[in-house]
Write a protein that holds these residues in place. Structure first.
Motif, mmCIF file in Angstrom:
data_model
loop_
_atom_site.group_PDB
_atom_site.id
_atom_site.type_symbol
_atom_site.label_atom_id
_atom_site.label_comp_id
_atom_site.label_asym_id
_atom_site.label_seq_id
_atom_site.Cartn_x
_atom_site.Cartn_y
_atom_site.Cartn_z
ATOM 1 N N SER A 192 38.898 42.622 28.878
ATOM 2 C CA SER A 192 37.872 41.610 29.179
ATOM 3 C C SER A 192 38.513 40.266 29.515
ATOM 4 N N LYS B 243 39.996 40.548 33.062
ATOM 5 C CA LYS B 243 38.914 40.478 34.053
ATOM 6 C C LYS B 243 38.413 39.054 34.212
ATOM 7 N N ASN C 22 38.393 36.896 37.585
ATOM 8 C CA ASN C 22 37.121 36.354 38.087
ATOM 9 C C ASN C 22 37.196 34.845 38.268
ATOM 10 N N ASN D 273 35.578 44.063 42.351
ATOM 11 C CA ASN D 273 35.263 45.302 41.629
ATOM 12 C C ASN D 273 36.435 46.284 41.657
ATOM 13 N N MET E 17 38.841 45.024 39.105
ATOM 14 C CA MET E 17 38.321 45.303 37.758
ATOM 15 C C MET E 17 38.516 46.782 37.397
ATOM 16 N N ASP F 182 40.501 48.339 34.266
ATOM 17 C CA ASP F 182 39.889 49.307 33.351
ATOM 18 C C ASP F 182 40.743 50.564 33.199
#
Length: 182
Positions: free
Chosen positions: A56, A59, A63, A75, A78, A82
């Protein structure tokens, strides 16, 4: 699975998504900027791979840093985070850009010269060498290298065109000392 193969798959998926949404040019621009960021900050991948940094947080960092990037690009990044694939971000961008260049008939090339080249000189080099490598034009990066003494050395992929003075001197030296000439 090899990281190169995985990077190609992500690049192809992003390419298809960009095609479907007519955003290929925008994504290419974003990935070129991203590639430059990663190349200038060599420790960035190592930082993103750090086990104490939560996904998190990674990310959020991306961002905040990449505001204005398309959601397709963000995306994809991300998804790479992940899946703990941060190390392939640079390879993925390279494959995407290579795919875009192939469609446009462009090749990335590096030209080594003693002095910085003007835009006119770069254009002439592009016009001269692009047909020799089967492309419409070359996207040239000029690297100043005083060791070549004069002339230019051009690298397109794995092909090298050496018209430098140092290259010519090396070829003459090899001819003079080769056993066939004795």
């Amino acid at each position: 699975m090899s990281e190169i193969i995985v990077a190609k798959r992500y690049a192809n998926a992003l390419f298809q998504l960009g095609q479907e949404r007519s955003k290929l040019e925008q994504i290419e621009t974003e990935l070129r900027a991203l590639r430059e960021i990663f190349q200038k900050n060599k420790g960035l991948v190592k930082f993103l791979k750090h086990p104490r940094l939560a996904a998190s947080q990674k990310k959020q960092l991306l961002n905040d840093s990449l505001q204005g990037f398309s959601k397709e690009t963000l995306n994809t990044l991300m998804l790479l985070i992940d899946r703990h694939r941060e190390e392939i971000i640079l390879d993925m961008t390279d494959h995407f850009i290579l795919k875009m260049n192939d469609i446009k008939g462009i090749a990335d090339a590096t030209v080594y010269s003693v002095n910085p080249l003007s835009e006119v000189e770069k254009q002439r080099i592009s016009e001269t060498f692009a047909p020799k490598v089967g492309k419409q034009s070359l996207n040239l990066t000029n690297v100043v290298d005083k060791k070549i003494l004069g002339g230019i050395r051009l690298r397109v992929g794995n092909r090298i065109f050496d018209g430098s003075v140092s290259g010519k001197l090396n070829r003459i030296e090899r001819q003079l000392v080769s056993p066939n000439n004795r």
